[in-house]
Structure formats: C-alpha cells, structure tokens
Write a protein that holds these residues in place. Structure first.
Motif, PDB file in Angstrom:
ATOM      1  N   LYS A 192       0.685  -1.089   0.086  1.00 51.71           N
ATOM      2  CA  LYS A 192      -0.276  -0.297   0.233  1.00 51.71           C
ATOM      3  C   LYS A 192       0.442   1.525  -0.393  1.00 51.71           C
ATOM      4  O   LYS A 192       1.899   1.352  -0.387  1.00 51.71           O
ATOM      5  CB  LYS A 192      -0.763  -0.228   1.569  1.00 51.71           C
ATOM      6  CG  LYS A 192      -2.205  -1.035   1.280  1.00 51.71           C
ATOM      7  CD  LYS A 192      -2.812  -0.626   2.442  1.00 51.71           C
ATOM      8  CE  LYS A 192      -3.835  -1.834   2.395  1.00 51.71           C
ATOM      9  NZ  LYS A 192      -5.000  -2.469   3.452  1.00 51.71           N
ATOM     10  N   GLY A 193       0.400   2.212   0.262  1.00 53.02           N
ATOM     11  CA  GLY A 193       1.050   3.403   0.830  1.00 53.02           C
ATOM     12  C   GLY A 193       1.458   4.248  -0.800  1.00 53.02           C
ATOM     13  O   GLY A 193       2.192   4.735  -0.868  1.00 53.02           O
ATOM     14  N   LYS A 194       0.718   4.434  -1.465  1.00 53.51           N
ATOM     15  CA  LYS A 194       0.267   5.163  -2.564  1.00 53.51           C
ATOM     16  C   LYS A 194       1.069   6.070  -2.806  1.00 53.51           C
ATOM     17  O   LYS A 194       1.048   7.527  -2.264  1.00 53.51           O
ATOM     18  CB  LYS A 194      -0.954   5.122  -3.433  1.00 53.51           C
ATOM     19  CG  LYS A 194      -1.116   6.112  -4.775  1.00 53.51           C
ATOM     20  CD  LYS A 194      -0.056   5.050  -5.905  1.00 53.51           C
ATOM     21  CE  LYS A 194      -0.682   5.742  -7.226  1.00 53.51           C
ATOM     22  NZ  LYS A 194       0.288   4.881  -7.928  1.00 53.51           N
ATOM     23  N   SER A 195       2.623   6.513  -3.179  1.00 54.11           N
ATOM     24  CA  SER A 195       2.854   7.402  -3.663  1.00 54.11           C
ATOM     25  C   SER A 195       3.892   8.070  -2.687  1.00 54.11           C
ATOM     26  O   SER A 195       4.704   9.067  -2.151  1.00 54.11           O
ATOM     27  CB  SER A 195       2.429   8.513  -3.959  1.00 54.11           C
ATOM     28  OG  SER A 195       0.922   8.443  -5.405  1.00 54.11           O
ATOM     29  N   ALA A 196       3.946   7.064  -1.434  1.00 46.53           N
ATOM     30  CA  ALA A 196       4.546   7.276  -0.174  1.00 46.53           C
ATOM     31  C   ALA A 196       6.121   7.249  -1.089  1.00 46.53           C
ATOM     32  O   ALA A 196       6.656   6.723  -1.403  1.00 46.53           O
ATOM     33  CB  ALA A 196       4.300   6.706   0.503  1.00 46.53           C
ATOM     34  N   LYS A 197       7.418   8.066  -0.230  1.00 47.11           N
ATOM     35  CA  LYS A 197       8.454   7.907  -0.374  1.00 47.11           C
ATOM     36  C   LYS A 197       9.827   7.825   0.773  1.00 47.11           C
ATOM     37  O   LYS A 197       8.864   7.947   1.439  1.00 47.11           O
ATOM     38  CB  LYS A 197       8.961   9.343  -0.812  1.00 47.11           C
ATOM     39  CG  LYS A 197      10.905  10.004  -0.846  1.00 47.11           C
ATOM     40  CD  LYS A 197      10.865  10.588  -1.315  1.00 47.11           C
ATOM     41  CE  LYS A 197      11.370  11.157  -0.509  1.00 47.11           C
ATOM     42  NZ  LYS A 197      11.790  13.581  -1.057  1.00 47.11           N
ATOM     43  N   SER A 215       6.683   4.262  -3.375  1.00 49.37           N
ATOM     44  CA  SER A 215       5.913   3.190  -3.627  1.00 49.37           C
ATOM     45  C   SER A 215       4.267   3.101  -4.366  1.00 49.37           C
ATOM     46  O   SER A 215       3.769   4.061  -4.836  1.00 49.37           O
ATOM     47  CB  SER A 215       4.543   2.917  -1.715  1.00 49.37           C
ATOM     48  OG  SER A 215       3.589   1.747  -1.984  1.00 49.37           O
ATOM     49  N   ASN A 216       4.152   2.366  -5.164  1.00 53.26           N
ATOM     50  CA  ASN A 216       3.137   2.703  -6.454  1.00 53.26           C
ATOM     51  C   ASN A 216       2.173   1.935  -5.368  1.00 53.26           C
ATOM     52  O   ASN A 216       0.545   1.805  -5.743  1.00 53.26           O
ATOM     53  CB  ASN A 216       3.653   1.604  -7.310  1.00 53.26           C
ATOM     54  CG  ASN A 216       3.414  -0.193  -7.018  1.00 53.26           C
ATOM     55  OD1 ASN A 216       2.812   0.054  -6.016  1.00 53.26           O
ATOM     56  ND2 ASN A 216       3.908  -1.002  -7.964  1.00 53.26           N
ATOM     57  N   GLY A 217       1.731   1.655  -4.467  1.00 55.39           N
ATOM     58  CA  GLY A 217       0.544   1.376  -3.723  1.00 55.39           C
ATOM     59  C   GLY A 217      -0.645  -0.047  -3.682  1.00 55.39           C
ATOM     60  O   GLY A 217      -0.965  -0.431  -3.134  1.00 55.39           O
ATOM     61  N   ASN A 218       0.338  -1.090  -4.175  1.00 52.40           N
ATOM     62  CA  ASN A 218       0.067  -1.957  -4.648  1.00 52.40           C
ATOM     63  C   ASN A 218       0.283  -3.217  -2.922  1.00 52.40           C
ATOM     64  O   ASN A 218       1.604  -2.550  -2.221  1.00 52.40           O
ATOM     65  CB  ASN A 218       0.707  -2.780  -5.955  1.00 52.40           C
ATOM     66  CG  ASN A 218       0.000  -2.517  -6.866  1.00 52.40           C
ATOM     67  OD1 ASN A 218      -1.111  -2.173  -7.421  1.00 52.40           O
ATOM     68  ND2 ASN A 218       0.970  -2.725  -8.074  1.00 52.40           N
ATOM     69  N   VAL A 219       0.353  -4.341  -3.424  1.00 59.70           N
ATOM     70  CA  VAL A 219       1.028  -5.064  -2.151  1.00 59.70           C
ATOM     71  C   VAL A 219       2.320  -5.970  -2.694  1.00 59.70           C
ATOM     72  O   VAL A 219       2.293  -5.870  -3.350  1.00 59.70           O
ATOM     73  CB  VAL A 219      -0.526  -6.512  -1.212  1.00 59.70           C
ATOM     74  CG1 VAL A 219      -1.959  -6.056  -1.499  1.00 59.70           C
ATOM     75  CG2 VAL A 219      -0.759  -7.056  -3.129  1.00 59.70           C
ATOM     76  N   ALA A 220       2.296  -6.022  -1.024  1.00 59.35           N
ATOM     77  CA  ALA A 220       3.991  -6.928  -1.117  1.00 59.35           C
ATOM     78  C   ALA A 220       5.185  -6.718  -2.338  1.00 59.35           C
ATOM     79  O   ALA A 220       5.927  -7.292  -3.350  1.00 59.35           O
ATOM     80  CB  ALA A 220       3.585  -8.519  -1.674  1.00 59.35           C
ATOM     81  N   GLN A 221       5.287  -5.458  -2.527  1.00 61.72           N
ATOM     82  CA  GLN A 221       6.033  -4.153  -3.117  1.00 61.72           C
ATOM     83  C   GLN A 221       7.627  -5.621  -2.386  1.00 61.72           C
ATOM     84  O   GLN A 221       7.903  -5.192  -1.392  1.00 61.72           O
ATOM     85  CB  GLN A 221       6.182  -3.488  -3.449  1.00 61.72           C
ATOM     86  CG  GLN A 221       4.755  -2.898  -3.519  1.00 61.72           C
ATOM     87  CD  GLN A 221       4.961  -1.117  -3.651  1.00 61.72           C
ATOM     88  OE1 GLN A 221       5.317  -0.120  -4.646  1.00 61.72           O
ATOM     89  NE2 GLN A 221       3.753  -0.630  -2.773  1.00 61.72           N
ATOM     90  N   LYS A 222       8.750  -5.144  -3.350  1.00 58.13           N
ATOM     91  CA  LYS A 222       9.477  -5.255  -2.809  1.00 58.13           C
ATOM     92  C   LYS A 222      11.060  -4.392  -3.762  1.00 58.13           C
ATOM     93  O   LYS A 222      11.074  -4.169  -4.610  1.00 58.13           O
ATOM     94  CB  LYS A 222      10.466  -7.335  -3.328  1.00 58.13           C
ATOM     95  CG  LYS A 222      11.225  -7.744  -3.338  1.00 58.13           C
ATOM     96  CD  LYS A 222      11.432  -9.349  -3.653  1.00 58.13           C
ATOM     97  CE  LYS A 222      11.239 -10.205  -3.081  1.00 58.13           C
ATOM     98  NZ  LYS A 222      11.537 -10.719  -3.521  1.00 58.13           N
TER      99      LYS A 222
END
Length: 789
Positions: A284-289, A325-332
């Motif tokens: 999650k966290g869409k556009s978070a830096k 972040s792109n806001g999706n789950v399980a970004q790595k």
C-alpha cells in the motif's frame, strides 16, 4: 540461514573454459552508451528432462542478477578488467521444471559515477549454453528468444562527496557505486517469474561476439576463479529511536503500519557492522516516499564519533536509497549494489494511503570460503581486538579484497598485502591472495609501475605499492614454497624493480616522481598527504628502504629458482642503498635514522624499515626498536604501518613490546567499535572508514607471533610453533591451514610451558620453547617443557 544453493562450477579447478562459448553479447536496442540504466532480459524455453544437467556461462557489463523461474540464483560477474573479463559457470537443473521455464537477468549500468574499480564498455549481457540442452538460451541477437525492456523505475543516485553543495557522506573521497532511486509506479512487477506477460518487450540487439580465441572486439573472457558470494539472510537489528511512537517490534517480529499523511523517522541498530543487500517488502502507501540511509556509525554535532554505542544527540550521515510506493501489495526493494551498515535510518513520508512495512532483512554478502579461525587468551582486550579484526576481514573479503567496505571498496596493493596474510590465517586458503597478485600483475604500465589499486577504471600510481607487490610474492612463497609461482612472476618482478630504479638519484636515494610515494597517513605539520614530508618524497629514507626491502625479497626469490646473477645484482644494489641511507640519514647523536638527509624529520617508519632491512647491525636493532616506541617526537606509525612495526618486534624478538605497539587498538574497543578504523583520529585528518582491513593486523600476529605458529615447508606440510606470549599467559585457538586445522592451548607459568596441540595426520612439526625443540606428534597431544636454566 544460507539460501543460495548454487556453486561456481569452475572453482577450484576450471572444467568449462572459454572454448565452450558460442554466444554473443547482446543489449536492448535503445541503449545508447554508458548511461545509468537497468535492463531486464527474459528467455522463455521448454525442456523435456529436468534431471539433466543444464550448464550455462553468464557475464554482464556492469553487473547482473540472475533468476530462474522467479528464484534468485546469484549475481556477478566477479570483478576484473576488460582483458580478463570474468564469466560464471552454473548448473541450473535444480531450478528447472519439465515444460516451460524462464531465465531472467537484470543488468545494471551504474553510469558515469560507477565504482572506480569497475571497467565497462557497454550495457550488455552474455548467456551461453555449455551442455547441448542449454544452447537454446544462447544470447546471439540473431533469431534467439531473448526479450528485453528498460526498467523505467530506476535511476542512479550519485553519492555527492565534493563540490559546494550538501554532501551525502562525511570524510571526502568516495569511489563506490551510486545508490538507487526507484519509483515502483514504473516497475514491471514479477518480471522475473514464469507467468509474466513480456509480449510488449523488444527483441535484443547484437552487440559483439563473445569468442576470445586470439582476440575480441569487446571483452576477453576467462572463467571465474573464486567461489560465488554468499546470500545469507540475517536480521538488520532493532529500532532504537523514532520521531513518533511506533511499534518497535518491527522488523524482528511484526509489521509496521504508518498512517496516511505522516512524516516519520526511525533508527535501526544492528549492534555491529555488517554488509549485504537489505530487502524491504512493503504494501500500500500509494506515492509514499521511503528513504533508507546506511552508515557504519553516527555523528555528533561537530561530526565527532566517540562511543559508537552512544546514540544520544547523534545523527546518521551516509548514503541512501529512495523508493516511491505504487500502492500495491508485496512490493519488494533490494539495492543494486552492496550496502555496508551498522545503523539504518528510515525517513518516510506517506500520502493519502496507509503504508505497511512487512519485512526488512539483510542478505549478507562475502566469500563463501569458510573463515573459521578462533583465538582467545587470558586478556579480554586481545580477545575483543581479535573479534573486530576478524569481522573486518570477513566483511571485506568478497570476490576480491576490499580496502574498505563503505567508501571506496577498492583492492589496493598496500592494503591487500596485509589483508591477504590475515585472510590466510583466518581461512587457511590462498585463492584470494593468488587472485590479487595476478590482478596487480595485469595492471603494470609501460614504466613498470603496478597501479596502486586494481581492477581500476582510473589511474592510481603509488610507486611504493609497486614494491609491495614484490613483497606479496615473497610472502606467498615463504608460506607455500611454490617455485612455479616465482617463475610465473619473475619477469614482472624484474620489470617492476627496473621501473622503480629510474626513481633513484645520485645520492642513491629516491628522487621526486610525478606520483605520490604513499607510506602512511601521517598527521601533524609534516603531513604530506600520505608521505612524511611536503617535498614530494625527495631523498626519503623510508621510501629508499622500501626499495631495499623489495630488492632483498626479490633476491631471495631468484636465489630459490637458481638465478644467481639476478640474486647477486639485487643483493648488491640493496647494500649500496643501505650504505647511502646510513651515510646521509643516520643521526649518530640520537642513534636514529632521519627521514631525509637534512635531519629535520624523524619518524617511526624509517626506523622500522631500517630494522626490517638490516640497515642497522643486528646487535643494535633491539635498542632502536625501543627508541621507536619511546621517543615522543617521532611521527607515529598509524594502524596501517603498525603491521611493519609488529614485524620488527617479531624480528628482534621483543614480545614484551607488542602490547605497547598495540595500544592504539584499545581506543577502538573503548569506543565500542565492532570493526577496525582506517587511521588515527585528528582534527586535520578525521577518521572516515570504519571497516578497514589494513588495520586488522593484530589478528595475524596473534597466530604468527604470540602463538608462534608458522609454516616451515610447503604451505604447512611442516610447521613450527614458537610461542612468544608477550603480556599473555594463556592462548587458545584454531588455525586453519591447507593441510587441516591446528588446534592449540598454550599456557605459560614461570619457567614452564604447558601445551595441548592437535595437528593433522599429514603435517609434521616442532614445538620450540625455552631453548628446547621437541617433535610434535600427530593428533591431539599434551606437552610440558621446562625452560633451560
């Protein structure tokens, strides 16, 4: 936990050489040159027998990460130069399934500010099938099945260390790679997996042929000659400070949730310095830096360090990665190059969506040759010093010897001479030493200079380091007894020494050169940026004696292979220079050598080298050594040059002085350092690197001198144990050798030595103590020796 099961097939012996290569180098059609970029490559193919060996060669420029069916396999290539460009050889059968499979390769070019040790021609990859079933994945750029895309999420983040703007690091010179800026909104998630849709990717373009049979337009390939690096999962530490109340169970046991529209920071402490590839999984966290900063230590208000365990009012100043972040789950996110840290600081700015940090671990990176040496004594200071020395060497032994783990990561000659000896004591293995000597040999210029660091894409020349290369060959021979090794490098030795001879003047002392005669990081008013004086080394006694030292070592080597003419030539030339140093630089009143004929500068270094070269009679060397350690106005040998001070103590047989010479290391322990510093602290030259192997020499001398364990013949086929103890009364440990482990328990009690020693069945040796010499029995045995009256 060791997650990487893959091994380099061509280590320790080459099985599949370059003659098997029929593939070509390929790239993405839109790549223009040396721009910073990440290119992703995929090849989808079918196999019918998953139990059959599937052996490939792989290499890339600058760096690659290899995946098979979504599983990470390894990264590379081993660091080398264009004329000796390395390829890995791997058997992928355990990762393949019957039917459809995919091999995926990420290739990174770090751009114009790439690591100074990294040579490059063009962003490209070469994958070659060795076994018949693997030729279907050959890169050719001509009707092959490879597809590629440019990873638009990535750009190199230059680590700013010079200029007028804000600096990313403290302490000047940075030669390591840029860090990463990654916008996950443009990242092709799951690109390395079998089911990813690559229909919009482009066919690869041919770049150059990979064959090196007699020459190549691009890279001259050769097999990797060291094992693959580790990829061992380890914790990153605990949260010790935060700007807002947060769940400090992260990253150990729970996830960390950060509410929308928040700015938070928190600090993680690993408790000791480590290195590797930290991995962050987040959702999650869409556009978070998310900014992740890494450092060996924290800094106070005036950039002071002090007690490394004291974090109060200190901040992390160091290089960083930045992820959107792109806001999706399980970004790595995993960095594209190794990071070194004790402390990690997160700076997070969320937007309209909650951000969840799910997992944060480190994949520890270092050579997989085991480092198993052990040392303990009845003095806890020595034990603590051994621990920080060993950790430093372990961290900095990758697929080459790193000068430090954070700022430069270069393989310098002077540093490597020391690190190689320590690493051999810790591992019993000489593969890294032989690799370094060979790579330095490749670096020689037309004047005979060995480059100060190599591999290298720059031109660092320190003529003193050319001499140290000769010393390294002598070090290796004294342990191994390998005369073939001398023959391999004898022409290089003569070329290097002939080149240095051109620096000598009519006084038989060194002249100025266009380069810097690096000796040590001197401090004080006479600091000459690594030399003792500000006159560019003119008539330097210590540099002249370093030449003598190399001549004497070369003479020994040529005598061993029966070349009496060269032996006598080098021996006589060494004596001529010694006579000149005595005539022009010896101060009879002070009974000390000055650093130059005007006798305005006196340093420990010149006098140490006078002992090591026998520029002063044997009968006077112990008195000179005592003066070296007690005369207050001598320019001091720092951590690096104390290797040579310890050698002088060993040479004259003065173990009672070892503790005094080791005193500077006590400050490191008092400051709770977990690795060894680069140099002494001063206002003029503050300490910078905190993981610096040239400062780890006590660990070598604990075995080689205090415990007194030395190879007498053929790399520990015959051993001699001559304990010196110094201030110690009990020494226990394990010393690995090529013939097996030596385990020892040594105890000194007045005039008695009690020893429990285990030697392998294929080793013979002697125990020497108090004027007595007794044969060692194979296996584990107890010995008691009374000193002669």
């Amino acid at each position: 936990m060791h997650l990487q099961g893959q091994k380099e097939i061509n280590y320790p012996e080459v099985i599949y050489g370059k003659e098997n290569i029929s593939a070509s180098w390929v790239s993405h059609p839109d790549i223009k040159g040396g721009e910073d970029t990440a290119v992703l490559f995929r090849n989808t193919f079918n196999i019918t027998d998953s139990k059959e060996d599937f052996i490939i060669n792989i290499s890339a420029d600058n760096h690659y990460f290899l995946y098979v069916n979504g599983h990470f396999i390894t990264h590379g290539p081993q660091l080398s130069d264009i004329q000796h460009y390395k390829f890995e050889t791997l058997n992928l059968k355990d990762y393949l399934i019957e039917g459809k499979n995919v091999i995926a390769v990420k290739v990174i070019n770090f751009g114009k500010r790439r690591f100074l040790g990294m040579q490059s021609i063009f962003t490209s990859v070469m994958v070659n099938g060795v076994t018949n079933n693997a030729t279907i994945i050959n890169t050719t750029g001509n009707n092959d099945n490879w597809l590629s895309t440019i990873d638009q999420s990535y750009k190199a983040n230059e680590v700013v260390w010079r200029g007028n703007g804000e600096k990313a690091i403290v302490g000047g010179f940075y030669a390591n790679n840029p860090t990463d800026i990654v916008d996950m909104n443009h990242y092709p998630t799951n690109w390395e997996t079998l089911d990813y849709d690559d229909s919009r990717w482009k066919k690869v373009d041919f770049f150059e042929n990979a064959s090196s049979m007699g020459g190549s337009i691009a890279y001259l390939l050769e097999p990797r000659n060291l094992p693959l690096l580790s990829w061992d999962e380890e914790p990153v530490g605990s949260i010790v400070r935060s700007s807002n109340p947060i769940d400090t169970a992260f990253p150990k046991t729970s996830k960390l949730k950060i509410a929308p529209n928040k700015n938070i920071t928190f600090l993680i402490d690993r408790q000791y310095v480590t290195n590797g590839f930290p991995e962050l999984i987040f959702s999650k966290g869409k556009s978070a830096k998310i900014t992740i900063k890494y450092a060996e230590n924290l800094f106070g208000e005036n950039n002071e360090k002090g007690d490394r365990n004291n974090i109060e009012n200190k901040q992390l100043l160091g290089y960083y990665d930045e992820v959107i972040s792109n806001g999706n789950v399980a970004q790595k996110f995993i960095p594209n190059w190794m990071r070194t840290f004790r402390f990690i600081a997160f700076e997070i700015a969320t937007k309209d969506q909650e951000l969840i940090l799910e997992k944060f671990v480190n994949h520890r990176s270092r050579t997989t040759i085991p480092s198993v040496a052990k040392f303990t004594s009845d003095n806890t200071l020595y034990n603590d010093i051994f621990d920080i020395c060993k950790r430093t060497i372990d961290i900095c032994t990758q697929d080459y010897f790193l000068s430090d783990a954070y700022y430069e990561t270069m393989q310098y000659v002077g540093d490597t001479k020391i690190q190689a000896l320590i690493w051999q004591a810790l591992s019993g293995n000489t593969a890294h030493t032989k690799n370094a000597i060979r790579q330095f040999d490749h670096s020689r210029d037309s004047d005979g200079n060995i480059l100060g660091a190599y591999p290298l894409r720059s031109t660092f020349i320190y003529p003193t380091y050319s001499l140290v290369w000769v010393d390294m060959i002598a070090d290796y021979y004294k342990t191994s007894g390998d005369k073939a090794f001398i023959h391999t490098y004898k022409d290089g030795i003569t070329n290097t020494l002939a080149g240095f001879e051109k620096n000598m003047n009519e006084l038989n002392l060194v002249n100025k050169t266009p380069y810097r005669y690096f000796v040590d990081w001197y401090t004080g008013p006479n600091n000459g940026s690594g030399t003792a004086t500000k006159n560019d080394g003119l008539n330097s006694a210590v540099v002249s004696l370093h030449y003598v030292h190399a001549l004497q070592n070369a003479a020994l080597l040529f005598k061993e292979i029966g070349d009496d003419h060269t032996y006598n030539s080098y021996k006589n030339r060494a004596q001529e220079i010694i006579a000149s140093v005595n005539k022009h630089c010896y101060d009879a009143k002070r009974k000390l050598f000055a650093e130059r004929p005007d006798k305005t500068i006196y340093d420990q270094h010149t006098n140490i080298m006078a002992i090591l070269t026998n520029a002063i009679p044997l009968s006077e060397q112990k008195d000179l050594l005592s003066k070296i350690l007690t005369e207050k106005d001598l320019l001091q040998a720092t951590y690096y040059y104390r290797f040579y001070l310890f050698e002088a103590i060993k040479k004259v047989g003065a173990p009672e002085l070892f503790d005094l010479a080791q005193k500077p290391w006590k400050k490191m322990i008092d400051d709770h350092m977990t690795t060894t510093l680069e140099r002494f602290e001063s206002t003029e030259k503050p300490t910078r690197s905190e993981v610096h192997p040239w400062s780890a020499s006590p660990a070598y001398f604990y075995f080689n001198y205090l415990a007194g364990i030395r190879s007498v013949k053929n790399d520990f086929e015959q051993v001699e144990i001559v304990p010196a103890f110094g201030e110690l009364n009990e020494i226990k440990g394990l010393l690995p050798t090529s013939k097996g482990n030596i385990e020892f328990e040594l105890e000194k009690n007045k005039e008695t030595l009690s020893a429990v020693i285990t030697i392998p069945s294929n080793m013979i040796g002697n125990l020497v103590w108090g004027g007595k010499n007794i044969a060692l029995n194979k296996g584990k045995n107890h010995y008691t020796i009374q000193r002669d009256k």
